[in-house]
Design a protein around this motif. Structure first.
Motif, PDB file in Angstrom:
ATOM      1  N   THR A  30      -6.452  -1.906  24.299  1.00  0.00           N
ATOM      2  CA  THR A  30      -7.246  -0.852  23.682  1.00  0.00           C
ATOM      3  C   THR A  30      -7.220  -0.988  22.161  1.00  0.00           C
ATOM      4  N   VAL A  31      -8.294  -0.532  21.554  1.00  0.00           N
ATOM      5  CA  VAL A  31      -8.403  -0.565  20.107  1.00  0.00           C
ATOM      6  C   VAL A  31      -7.380   0.389  19.489  1.00  0.00           C
ATOM      7  N   ARG A  32      -6.634  -0.093  18.490  1.00  0.00           N
ATOM      8  CA  ARG A  32      -5.610   0.718  17.832  1.00  0.00           C
ATOM      9  C   ARG A  32      -6.187   1.349  16.568  1.00  0.00           C
ATOM     10  N   VAL A  33      -6.077   2.673  16.486  1.00  0.00           N
ATOM     11  CA  VAL A  33      -6.627   3.429  15.360  1.00  0.00           C
ATOM     12  C   VAL A  33      -5.482   4.092  14.612  1.00  0.00           C
ATOM     13  N   ALA A  34      -5.455   3.953  13.291  1.00  0.00           N
ATOM     14  CA  ALA A  34      -4.370   4.520  12.490  1.00  0.00           C
ATOM     15  C   ALA A  34      -4.920   5.214  11.257  1.00  0.00           C
ATOM     16  N   ASP A  35      -4.278   6.307  10.869  1.00  0.00           N
ATOM     17  CA  ASP A  35      -4.585   6.993   9.619  1.00  0.00           C
ATOM     18  C   ASP A  35      -3.680   6.404   8.543  1.00  0.00           C
ATOM     19  N   ALA A  36      -4.286   5.786   7.538  1.00  0.00           N
ATOM     20  CA  ALA A  36      -3.507   5.154   6.472  1.00  0.00           C
ATOM     21  C   ALA A  36      -3.870   5.748   5.120  1.00  0.00           C
ATOM     22  N   THR A  37      -4.106   7.059   5.091  1.00  0.00           N
ATOM     23  CA  THR A  37      -4.429   7.712   3.832  1.00  0.00           C
ATOM     24  C   THR A  37      -3.276   7.598   2.847  1.00  0.00           C
ATOM     25  N   ASP A  38      -2.059   7.826   3.336  1.00  0.00           N
ATOM     26  CA  ASP A  38      -0.883   7.761   2.472  1.00  0.00           C
ATOM     27  C   ASP A  38      -0.450   6.314   2.258  1.00  0.00           C
ATOM     28  N   GLY A  39      -0.057   6.000   1.030  1.00  0.00           N
ATOM     29  CA  GLY A  39       0.319   4.641   0.675  1.00  0.00           C
ATOM     30  C   GLY A  39       1.323   3.986   1.594  1.00  0.00           C
ATOM     31  N   PRO A  40       2.450   4.653   1.938  1.00  0.00           N
ATOM     32  CA  PRO A  40       3.465   4.006   2.779  1.00  0.00           C
ATOM     33  C   PRO A  40       2.955   3.579   4.153  1.00  0.00           C
ATOM     34  N   ALA A  41       1.894   4.216   4.634  1.00  0.00           N
ATOM     35  CA  ALA A  41       1.372   3.890   5.958  1.00  0.00           C
ATOM     36  C   ALA A  41       0.491   2.647   5.947  1.00  0.00           C
ATOM     37  N   ARG A  42       0.057   2.220   4.786  1.00  0.00           N
ATOM     38  CA  ARG A  42      -0.974   1.183   4.738  1.00  0.00           C
ATOM     39  C   ARG A  42      -0.483  -0.185   5.171  1.00  0.00           C
ATOM     40  N   LEU A  43       0.738  -0.551   4.791  1.00  0.00           N
ATOM     41  CA  LEU A  43       1.236  -1.868   5.172  1.00  0.00           C
ATOM     42  C   LEU A  43       1.343  -1.990   6.684  1.00  0.00           C
ATOM     43  N   ALA A  44       1.884  -0.958   7.349  1.00  0.00           N
ATOM     44  CA  ALA A  44       1.992  -0.989   8.811  1.00  0.00           C
ATOM     45  C   ALA A  44       0.611  -0.976   9.454  1.00  0.00           C
ATOM     46  N   ALA A  45      -0.318  -0.193   8.907  1.00  0.00           N
ATOM     47  CA  ALA A  45      -1.679  -0.156   9.447  1.00  0.00           C
ATOM     48  C   ALA A  45      -2.340  -1.524   9.334  1.00  0.00           C
ATOM     49  N   ALA A  46      -2.130  -2.184   8.194  1.00  0.00           N
ATOM     50  CA  ALA A  46      -2.724  -3.506   7.996  1.00  0.00           C
ATOM     51  C   ALA A  46      -2.152  -4.526   8.968  1.00  0.00           C
ATOM     52  N   ARG A  47      -0.921  -4.340   9.384  1.00  0.00           N
ATOM     53  CA  ARG A  47      -0.280  -5.285  10.304  1.00  0.00           C
ATOM     54  C   ARG A  47      -0.664  -5.038  11.755  1.00  0.00           C
ATOM     55  N   TYR A  48      -0.870  -3.765  12.147  1.00  0.00           N
ATOM     56  CA  TYR A  48      -0.972  -3.448  13.568  1.00  0.00           C
ATOM     57  C   TYR A  48      -2.287  -2.807  14.012  1.00  0.00           C
ATOM     58  N   ALA A  49      -3.025  -2.170  13.122  1.00  0.00           N
ATOM     59  CA  ALA A  49      -4.210  -1.420  13.535  1.00  0.00           C
ATOM     60  C   ALA A  49      -5.448  -2.310  13.607  1.00  0.00           C
ATOM     61  N   ASP A  50      -6.383  -1.904  14.444  1.00  0.00           N
ATOM     62  CA  ASP A  50      -7.711  -2.517  14.466  1.00  0.00           C
ATOM     63  C   ASP A  50      -8.680  -1.730  13.590  1.00  0.00           C
ATOM     64  N   VAL A  51      -8.524  -0.409  13.604  1.00  0.00           N
ATOM     65  CA  VAL A  51      -9.361   0.500  12.810  1.00  0.00           C
ATOM     66  C   VAL A  51      -8.437   1.367  11.971  1.00  0.00           C
ATOM     67  N   VAL A  52      -8.718   1.438  10.678  1.00  0.00           N
ATOM     68  CA  VAL A  52      -7.921   2.254   9.769  1.00  0.00           C
ATOM     69  C   VAL A  52      -8.806   3.363   9.202  1.00  0.00           C
ATOM     70  N   LEU A  53      -8.324   4.602   9.297  1.00  0.00           N
ATOM     71  CA  LEU A  53      -9.012   5.753   8.720  1.00  0.00           C
ATOM     72  C   LEU A  53      -8.323   6.113   7.414  1.00  0.00           C
ATOM     73  N   ALA A  54      -9.115   6.355   6.377  1.00  0.00           N
ATOM     74  CA  ALA A  54      -8.547   6.714   5.074  1.00  0.00           C
ATOM     75  C   ALA A  54      -9.372   7.835   4.462  1.00  0.00           C
ATOM     76  N   ARG A  55      -8.704   8.930   4.132  1.00  0.00           N
ATOM     77  CA  ARG A  55      -9.382  10.073   3.498  1.00  0.00           C
ATOM     78  C   ARG A  55      -9.511   9.775   2.005  1.00  0.00           C
ATOM     79  N   VAL A  56     -10.734   9.590   1.564  1.00  0.00           N
ATOM     80  CA  VAL A  56     -11.004   9.174   0.184  1.00  0.00           C
ATOM     81  C   VAL A  56     -12.139  10.021  -0.393  1.00  0.00           C
ATOM     82  N   THR A  57     -12.196  10.081  -1.725  1.00  0.00           N
ATOM     83  CA  THR A  57     -13.204  10.932  -2.363  1.00  0.00           C
ATOM     84  C   THR A  57     -14.160  10.172  -3.268  1.00  0.00           C
ATOM     85  N   SER A  58     -13.998   8.866  -3.383  1.00  0.00           N
ATOM     86  CA  SER A  58     -14.910   8.116  -4.245  1.00  0.00           C
ATOM     87  C   SER A  58     -15.093   6.706  -3.717  1.00  0.00           C
ATOM     88  N   ARG A  59     -16.180   6.105  -4.141  1.00  0.00           N
ATOM     89  CA  ARG A  59     -16.461   4.723  -3.757  1.00  0.00           C
ATOM     90  C   ARG A  59     -15.389   3.776  -4.293  1.00  0.00           C
TER      91      ARG A  59
END
Length: 312
Positions: free
Chosen positions: A146-175
Motif C-alpha cells: 500500500t502507498v505510504r502517506v506521511a505528514d512531514a510539516t515539522d522539520g524533524p519528520a522530514r528525513l524519515a518521510a523522505a526515507r520511507y513515505a511514498d506521499v508526503v503532506l506538508a502544510r505550507v503557506t507560500s510557493r
C-alpha cells in the motif's frame, strides 16, 4: 527547474471528513464526488481511534457498519463501504492513536487494499523521526504494498518521510516555502539511496471556496494561502484556486495538493465542478484514470521484487 510537461500533471487529493456527522452514506457520497473529479485519493480521519477493539471491525451497529461503539467513525470500515460504490479513487484512512501500526490496524488496511484491488494507502507516523512500525502488510497486495502517506510539516519528520513515505503532506503557506520543503525531501531521499522521483510532495491546504467565482477577499485567493488556526488556509473562488494549483506545479514547487474543505459538501462540490473542471479544460488535470491502483494514479512504480498479487 523540472518542466511541468516532464513531471506530468498535478496530483490532487481531498479530505472527506464531516465533523460531527456519523452517517456512513454521507461520507460515501463525498467519496463518489471526488472520484467523478478524477482525484488521486481521498483521506478520512479515524475519529473513533482508541474507542473500540481496532479499525475495520465495524463494532457498535454491525459488522462493517463503520460506526464505532461511541461517537465517531472507523475510517477503514467507512472506506471499505465505499469500495462497492467506487471503481478508481484511492482510499487512505488516516488512523491515529493506539490502533495506528497495530496488528489489527495493519490487517484492516491490508484487507481494504485487497478488496479495492490496490486502491488503499496507509498513514505512517514520522512525527518522532523513525516510524515505529513498518512491517509489511498481511497478505498479497495488487500494488506491491500500500502507498505510504506521511505528514512531514515539522522539520524533524522530514528525513524519515523522505526515507520511507511514498506521499508526503506538508502544510505550507507560500510557493517558496513549498519549493524549499520539496527540494529538501528530494535531497534527503537521494541521500538515503532512494530515487527522488519515487516521492510525491503535496501541499496540504484547507480551502474555503466561499460564494463567488473569484477571491472572497481581495488579493487573498490570488495571493495564495494564509496562516490560520486550522493551518494554511486558502479562501477564494474555484478559478483562483485553479490558477494557484497550476502555477505552483508549473514552477516545480510541488507535485500536487491535499485539500481539506472547510465546508465539506459545498467546497468539495466547487472543487470538483469548478476548480478541477477548469484544470481539465486547460489540459492540466486528468479526465480519466489511466490505471486501477493508487500507485498508478500517482505514477509510482511497483516496489522492486513485487508482482501482481503482491508475491515476490
Amino acid at each position: 527547474m523540472t518542466s511541468s510537461s516532464r513531471r506530468g500533471l498535478p496530483h490532487l487529493a481531498a479530505a472527506v471528513d464531516l465533523p460531527g456527522e456519523y452517517d456512513v452514506g454521507a461520507h460515501v457520497e463525498l467519496i463518489r464526488l471526488a472520484e467523478r473529479g478524477g482525484l488521486d485519493f481521498v483521506t478520512l480521519d479515524d475519529t473513533s481511534a482508541g474507542a473500540g477493539p481496532g479499525p475495520g471491525v465495524g463494532v457498535g451497529v454491525g459488522p462493517g457498519s463503520g460506526v464505532g461503539p461511541g461517537p465517531g467513525l472507523d475510517a477503514v470500515a467507512v472506506l471499505s463501504r465505499a469500495v462497492a460504490a467506487t471503481r478508481r479513487v484511492g482510499l487512505v484512512p488516516m488512523v491515529t492513536g493506539p490502533h495506528a501500526g497495530s496488528a489489527d490496524g495493519e490487517a484492516a488496511v491490508a484487507h481494504l487494499d485487497r478488496v479495492s484491488r490496490g486502491r488503499a494507502g496507509r498513514r505512517i507516523d514520522v512525527s518522532g523521526g523513525e516510524p515505529s512500525h513498518l512491517a509489511a502488510l498481511t497478505g498479497p497486495s495488487p500494488q506491491g504494498h500500500t502507498v505510504r502517506v506521511a505528514d512531514a510539516t515539522d522539520g524533524p519528520a522530514r528525513l524519515a518521510a523522505a526515507r520511507y513515505a511514498d506521499v508526503v503532506l506538508a502544510r505550507v503557506t507560500s510557493r517558496a516555502q513549498t519549493r524549499s520543503v520539496r527540494d529538501q525531501l528530494r535531497a534527503d531521499a537521494a541521500e538515503s539511496g532512494r530515487e527522488p522521483d519515487s516521492l510525491r510532495v503535496l501541499a496540504a491546504l484547507s480551502i474555503d471556496l466561499g460564494d463567488g467565482e473569484h477571491a472572497a477577499e481581495p488579493g487573498h485567493g490570488g495571493g495564495g494561502p494564509r496562516r490560520s488556526a486550522r493551518g494554511p488556509l486558502y479562501r477564494g473562488g474555484p478559478v483562483d484556486l485553479a490558477d494557484l494549483i497550476a502555477s505552483w506545479h508549473r514552477d516545480g514547487a510541488v507535485d500536487g495538493f491535499h485539500l481539506i474543505p472547510v465546508e465539506p459538501r459545498r467546497d468539495l462540490e466547487r472543487l470538483v465542478n469548478g476548480t478541477v473542471a477548469l484544470l481539465q479544460h486547460r489540459g492540466l488535470f486528468r479526465t480519466f484514470y489511466p490505471g486501477g491502483t493508487l500507485r498508478e494514479h500517482l505514477g509510482l512504480a511497483r516496489p522492486v521484487g513485487q508482482v501482481a498479487g503482491g508475491r515476490t
